[in-house]
Motif scaffolding. Structure first.
Motif, PDB file in Angstrom:
ATOM      1  N   ALA A   1      19.580 -13.995 -16.486  1.00  0.00           N
ATOM      2  CA  ALA A   1      19.733 -14.347 -15.070  1.00  0.00           C
ATOM      3  C   ALA A   1      19.438 -15.811 -14.809  1.00  0.00           C
ATOM      4  O   ALA A   1      19.962 -16.398 -13.848  1.00  0.00           O
ATOM      5  CB  ALA A   1      18.805 -13.475 -14.214  1.00  0.00           C
ATOM      6  N   GLY A   2      18.640 -16.445 -15.655  1.00  0.00           N
ATOM      7  CA  GLY A   2      18.296 -17.831 -15.443  1.00  0.00           C
ATOM      8  C   GLY A   2      19.223 -18.818 -16.122  1.00  0.00           C
ATOM      9  O   GLY A   2      19.053 -20.034 -15.951  1.00  0.00           O
TER      10      GLY A   2
ATOM     11  N   THR B   1       5.417 -19.944 -15.383  1.00  0.00           N
ATOM     12  CA  THR B   1       4.905 -18.980 -16.363  1.00  0.00           C
ATOM     13  C   THR B   1       4.731 -19.631 -17.730  1.00  0.00           C
ATOM     14  O   THR B   1       3.721 -19.437 -18.407  1.00  0.00           O
ATOM     15  CB  THR B   1       5.870 -17.780 -16.474  1.00  0.00           C
TER      16      THR B   1
ATOM     17  N   ALA C   1      17.605 -20.080  -4.076  1.00  0.00           N
ATOM     18  CA  ALA C   1      17.320 -18.922  -4.938  1.00  0.00           C
ATOM     19  C   ALA C   1      17.276 -19.336  -6.403  1.00  0.00           C
ATOM     20  O   ALA C   1      16.414 -18.886  -7.171  1.00  0.00           O
ATOM     21  CB  ALA C   1      18.380 -17.846  -4.720  1.00  0.00           C
ATOM     22  N   GLN C   2      18.205 -20.198  -6.817  1.00  0.00           N
ATOM     23  CA  GLN C   2      18.201 -20.684  -8.201  1.00  0.00           C
ATOM     24  C   GLN C   2      16.927 -21.470  -8.490  1.00  0.00           C
ATOM     25  O   GLN C   2      16.302 -21.302  -9.543  1.00  0.00           O
ATOM     26  CB  GLN C   2      19.429 -21.558  -8.447  1.00  0.00           C
ATOM     27  N   GLU C   3      16.539 -22.320  -7.553  1.00  0.00           N
ATOM     28  CA  GLU C   3      15.357 -23.151  -7.761  1.00  0.00           C
ATOM     29  C   GLU C   3      14.090 -22.298  -7.853  1.00  0.00           C
ATOM     30  O   GLU C   3      13.210 -22.555  -8.674  1.00  0.00           O
ATOM     31  CB  GLU C   3      15.231 -24.164  -6.624  1.00  0.00           C
ATOM     32  N   ARG C   4      13.981 -21.268  -7.031  1.00  0.00           N
ATOM     33  CA  ARG C   4      12.805 -20.384  -7.099  1.00  0.00           C
ATOM     34  C   ARG C   4      12.732 -19.686  -8.452  1.00  0.00           C
ATOM     35  O   ARG C   4      11.645 -19.545  -9.038  1.00  0.00           O
ATOM     36  CB  ARG C   4      12.846 -19.365  -5.962  1.00  0.00           C
ATOM     37  N   LEU C   5      13.882 -19.252  -8.964  1.00  0.00           N
ATOM     38  CA  LEU C   5      13.897 -18.599 -10.267  1.00  0.00           C
ATOM     39  C   LEU C   5      13.454 -19.569 -11.361  1.00  0.00           C
ATOM     40  O   LEU C   5      12.607 -19.235 -12.198  1.00  0.00           O
ATOM     41  CB  LEU C   5      15.297 -18.059 -10.551  1.00  0.00           C
ATOM     42  N   LEU C   6      14.028 -20.778 -11.358  1.00  0.00           N
ATOM     43  CA  LEU C   6      13.699 -21.757 -12.398  1.00  0.00           C
ATOM     44  C   LEU C   6      12.230 -22.161 -12.325  1.00  0.00           C
ATOM     45  O   LEU C   6      11.554 -22.296 -13.352  1.00  0.00           O
ATOM     46  CB  LEU C   6      14.592 -22.986 -12.272  1.00  0.00           C
ATOM     47  N   ARG C   7      11.721 -22.354 -11.128  1.00  0.00           N
ATOM     48  CA  ARG C   7      10.323 -22.736 -10.995  1.00  0.00           C
ATOM     49  C   ARG C   7       9.398 -21.611 -11.444  1.00  0.00           C
ATOM     50  O   ARG C   7       8.347 -21.873 -12.032  1.00  0.00           O
ATOM     51  CB  ARG C   7      10.023 -23.124  -9.551  1.00  0.00           C
ATOM     52  N   GLY C   8       9.803 -20.364 -11.170  1.00  0.00           N
ATOM     53  CA  GLY C   8       8.982 -19.244 -11.630  1.00  0.00           C
ATOM     54  C   GLY C   8       8.880 -19.187 -13.141  1.00  0.00           C
ATOM     55  O   GLY C   8       7.791 -18.997 -13.696  1.00  0.00           O
ATOM     56  N   VAL C   9      10.021 -19.372 -13.818  1.00  0.00           N
ATOM     57  CA  VAL C   9      10.016 -19.395 -15.286  1.00  0.00           C
ATOM     58  C   VAL C   9       9.170 -20.559 -15.793  1.00  0.00           C
ATOM     59  O   VAL C   9       8.345 -20.415 -16.703  1.00  0.00           O
ATOM     60  CB  VAL C   9      11.447 -19.479 -15.839  1.00  0.00           C
TER      61      VAL C   9
END
Length: 318
Positions: free
Chosen positions: A166-167, A304, A293-301
């Protein structure tokens, strides 16, 4: 790392230059999502320089303990003849040889090393500008015999998982690019977009990608040269669109009726000749929501993975 074979086109890239007002093209990784994720996997947090490989990758001998990550198009890679996984951080020992082969789809990948590559900065970036002949490894692609040094950091223990699909940037062979119309988009041009397919022509590089298939003329065909940005869709007199990539010049005279939404700009770096491309007009609000939404996903990864490198924790999981 010693370059045993340079590959087809391997260059040093980072997040690019912010000096367009001084006439510098942006440069930087053509797939910024792959660049960010590869860097995060090896614990880089400041956009440290990495290698961008194109279509056929390099063969490298490592001369010091390192942590590497290869992200982007699904290149076949081996380490001492054994499969080297993509989207995962891998510890490498001195003397081992990494061989990055070819990809069945997509065009580019990013090879990041923990600590980043130690190359000079020009106008605030280590990125290679091939036409200008500056940045990176002397302003050129890698050659056999080059030796690349990294910043001195503790290799550490890589995280145990891989980045989920997904990322990742989609790599085709079919693409639908979300676009925003500009004042130069005529009603006739916008009506022609739905269902119209284009094909990526061989004239494709880090400056731009030409598409086969025609669009109606845009407004102001004889306008003066105006600033452009990566992601701009130029429309020359022959009606065949040109998609601008990071190495494109800062100004251009062709009309720009469309601009690719930021969320889909990384896909431009994965277009290869023969791929099919369509355009979907979206609103500014929809483009902003998708990019958020893309930025939130990338920042979450990234968060972590950064936690893993700070604490030695488990890191990202499958």
């Amino acid at each position: 790392m010693e370059v045993l074979h340079p590959g087809l086109l391997t260059t040093v890239q980072d997040t690019g230059r912010r000096a367009r007002a001084q006439g510098f093209p942006a440069a930087g990784a053509a797939d910024p999502v792959a660049f960010r994720l590869a860097g995060a996997l090896v614990g880089n947090t400041r956009g440290e320089a990495a290698l961008e490989v194109t279509l056929r990758g390099p063969r490298l001998r490592v001369h010091a303990p390192a942590v590497l990550a290869l992200c982007g198009a699904p290149f076949a890679a081996t380490l001492d003849g054994r499969p080297f996984p993509l989207w995962r951080a891998v510890a490498v020992r001195p003397g081992q040889v990494l061989d990055v082969g070819t990809a069945p789809r997509g065009l580019r990948a990013v090879l990041a090393v923990r600590g980043g590559l130690n190359v000079p900065s020009v106008a605030g970036s280590a990125s290679t500008d091939l036409r200008g002949g500056f940045g990176g490894q002397g302003g050129r692609a890698l050659r056999a015999g080059d030796v690349l040094s990294g910043h001195a950091v503790r290799p550490g223990v890589p995280p145990a998982g891989v980045v989920a699909p997904a990322g990742r940037t989609p790599v085709g062979p079919a693409h639908v690019l979300r676009v925003l119309p500009t004042a130069e988009a005529t009603p006739e041009l916008l009506r022609a977009l739905p269902g119209r397919a284009f094909r990526v022509m061989p004239q494709a590089d880090r400056m731009g990608v030409r598409l086969a298939g025609r669009l109606p003329a845009a407004a102001n065909p004889g306008r003066l040269s105006l600033p452009t940005v990566p992601g701009a869709v130029q429309l020359p007199p022959d009606g065949q669109p040109i998609l601008l990539l990071p190495d494109a010049g800062t100004h251009g005279g062709y009309p720009v009726p469309l601009v690719v939404a930021g969320v889909d700009v990384p896909r431009l770096g994965q277009l290869r000749p023969g791929d099919r491309v369509g355009f979907q007009v979206v609103t500014l609000e929809a483009a902003r929501a998708a990019l958020g939404a893309q930025e939130r996903l990338l920042r979450g990864v990234a968060q972590t993975l950064a936690w893993h490198w700070r604490t030695g924790g488990p890191g990202v999981r499958d």
